[in-house]
Enzyme design. Sequence first.
Site, PDB file in Angstrom:
ATOM      1  N   LYS A  83       0.850  -1.198   0.000  1.00 18.26           N
ATOM      2  CA  LYS A  83       0.000   0.000   0.000  1.00 18.26           C
ATOM      3  C   LYS A  83       0.879   1.240   0.000  1.00 18.26           C
ATOM      4  CE  LYS A  83      -4.421  -0.328   2.349  1.00 18.26           C
ATOM      5  NZ  LYS A  83      -5.049  -0.193   3.676  1.00 18.26           N
TER       6      LYS A  83
HETATM    7  C1  E4P Z   1      -8.428   0.526   3.608  1.00 17.02           C
HETATM    8  O1  E4P Z   1      -7.555  -0.056   3.002  1.00 17.02           O
HETATM    9  C2  E4P Z   1      -8.258   1.139   4.920  1.00 17.02           C
HETATM   10  O2  E4P Z   1      -7.511   0.265   5.713  1.00 17.02           O
HETATM   11  C3  E4P Z   1      -9.553   1.360   5.652  1.00 17.02           C
HETATM   12  O3  E4P Z   1     -10.659   0.974   4.878  1.00 17.02           O
HETATM   13  C4  E4P Z   1      -9.694   2.699   6.293  1.00 17.02           C
HETATM   14  O4  E4P Z   1     -10.928   2.750   6.958  1.00 17.02           O
HETATM   15  P1  E4P Z   1     -11.270   3.829   8.086  1.00 17.02           P
HETATM   16  O5  E4P Z   1     -11.650   5.105   7.399  1.00 17.02           O
HETATM   17  O6  E4P Z   1     -12.431   3.223   8.807  1.00 17.02           O
HETATM   18  O7  E4P Z   1     -10.053   3.971   8.940  1.00 17.02           O
END
Ligand code: E4P
Length: 214
Positions: A83
Amino acid sequence: MKLFLDSANFEEIREVASWGVLDGVTTNPSLCSKETVSFEDNIRKICALCPGPISAECVSLKAGEIVAEARGLAGIAPNIAVKIPVGLEGLKATSILRGEGVAVNMTLVFSTGQALLAAKAGARFVSPFIGRLDDVSEDGMALIEEIVQVFENYHLGTEVIVASVRHPRHVIEAALIGADIATVPYGVMEKLVKHPLTDIGVERFLADWRKVKK
Ligand code: E4P
């Protein structure tokens, strides 16, 4: 639509894998900070459990450092997707990593322009965060619609991961739009399968079964 679990918790991941519905996992530094085991051991265990892509996030900010960190993460297991937050340095790093066959999940996407550039730079996935847009009174699902349309128009192979999912309706709307993947927190995954009428129905059938002559 593929379903990923948005979690770094091994027990949650193992549980959802046992339901037969798990296509991959996404983690991020906030999710990893809740775990007590070391980051690398945890990611290695998750990669061994689930064959689908497992996202692990880079925290470096400069392209050269992102590339070095991404190579290290990709070396943990063959099913790692690295990522990388979208941005100029992230795009530069992605275009280098694509040439090395490293799967990049471009994260923290909040606009169609960001998603388009991520796809052109060679990201295998883009992760638009719909819940965080809804939180600031924008329309997260409208962003998914736009990105899916743009990718379709130009036959871009990058897959859309609907991220920052807050409730089951987000998952259904994403599926209706035709998004490739939703990454879903454990609590929302449970809510997808639960229905009060199913529970009442089971109770009633069990009560009636007790009255059946055997
Ligand atoms: C996605 O890859 C992220 O890890 C995640 O969906 C972020 O979600 P949040 O806005 O609930 O922290």
